[in-house]
Scaffold this motif. Sequence first.
Motif, short mmCIF file in Angstrom:
data_model
loop_
_atom_site.label_atom_id
_atom_site.label_comp_id
_atom_site.label_asym_id
_atom_site.label_seq_id
_atom_site.Cartn_x
_atom_site.Cartn_y
_atom_site.Cartn_z
N ALA A 156 30.49 0.73 88.96
CA ALA A 156 30.97 1.86 88.15
C ALA A 156 29.86 2.88 87.96
O ALA A 156 30.11 4.09 87.88
N SER A 185 32.72 2.32 93.20
CA SER A 185 34.15 2.51 93.04
C SER A 185 34.43 3.98 93.27
O SER A 185 33.84 4.83 92.59
N ASN A 188 41.34 5.53 93.13
CA ASN A 188 42.09 5.37 91.88
C ASN A 188 43.23 4.37 91.94
O ASN A 188 44.00 4.26 90.99
N GLN A 214 41.45 -3.25 88.21
CA GLN A 214 42.53 -2.49 87.60
C GLN A 214 42.44 -2.53 86.07
O GLN A 214 42.69 -1.52 85.40
N GLN A 217 39.72 -0.20 84.92
CA GLN A 217 40.11 1.19 85.05
C GLN A 217 41.15 1.59 84.01
O GLN A 217 41.15 2.72 83.51
N TYR A 220 39.28 2.31 80.90
CA TYR A 220 38.46 3.51 81.00
C TYR A 220 39.30 4.79 81.05
O TYR A 220 39.03 5.76 80.33
N ARG A 227 43.69 10.04 86.21
CA ARG A 227 43.56 9.21 87.41
C ARG A 227 43.30 10.08 88.64
O ARG A 227 42.74 9.60 89.63
N PHE A 232 36.58 10.79 88.23
CA PHE A 232 36.91 9.37 88.09
C PHE A 232 36.95 8.70 89.46
O PHE A 232 36.41 7.61 89.66
#
Length: 309
Positions: A156, A185, A188, A214, A217, A220, A227, A232
């Motif tokens: 991340a 990462s 999305n 998942q 995410q 976050y 998304r 991101f």
Amino acid sequence: MLFRIAINPLLRAMLRLISRAEINVKKYYRVDRMINNLLHVSFKPRFKMWDHKIMIDGYDLPVRLFAPKVSQTEEVILFFHGGGWVSGTIDSYTKICAHIAKRTGRRVLSVDYRRAPEYPFPYAVEDCYQAARELFLYDKPLEASREQVVLMGDSAGASLAAAVSLMAADRGEFRVEKQILLYPSTYNDHSEASPFRSITTNGTDYLLTSKKIQDYQDLYVQNKEDRNSPYFAPLISDHLEGQPKTLIITAELDPLRDEGEAYGEKLKKFGNDVAVYRIKEALHGFFSFSLQAAQVKQCYQLINIFLKE
């Protein structure tokens, strides 16, 4: 003594067993944080370390500076830690950052950005951007020219490093010259609908599972429209011109492997200088393993070659 972590049938079975017994991250994210901290026990480095704070709109952002015994250059590595934007701190990454300083001969500034779900997107990336802005524009909390700051992160944190580089290009306040992204990462979608094969082939049996990705995410990014933000998911950006010279290192057995490599290829298509390497028999997060592990040693060799070019 150098050793290679070989994924033999017995170890593979153990990894599968541990992976399938994972906790529900969305429900027990505080437990996940505790486990993460225990797995990255801090230690007192044998060289200098300072704590500092950067003021951001009334918030004091903690940062930690690591200095090697012998500095090879005035170049500074601005480091963003991993942990799925939910776990990980500058404390849990003290050992890793101390090793980076020692192995590269460079000062390392680690950023303790705010974490989800208490502080969802875009808090983390904005914190990291502001830390970079302080270095590039004001030389705080240490002196470094704009050409001497390298962005670096893992997982991340690598996604955050890439996002900061995108933000810098979009906002035009400063230009990032180099970035190092360890198993980032960049996309999305990590469900079965993902276009990346490694999500399915490596997504159940190698500690970091596609479900866990998942869950992180979801904690976050709490608004669906976010998304589709390249801050991101950098891979979805269609404006990748003028990005930094980039080193991307992926892990063979990582669910994020293919999207990290795809980001490197897309950066190349936009005319950027990019090197992409895959570490064989490596798991996601391998950079935190023993310095004597062959995969870790290879990773540092690639990093140092990149930094010295």
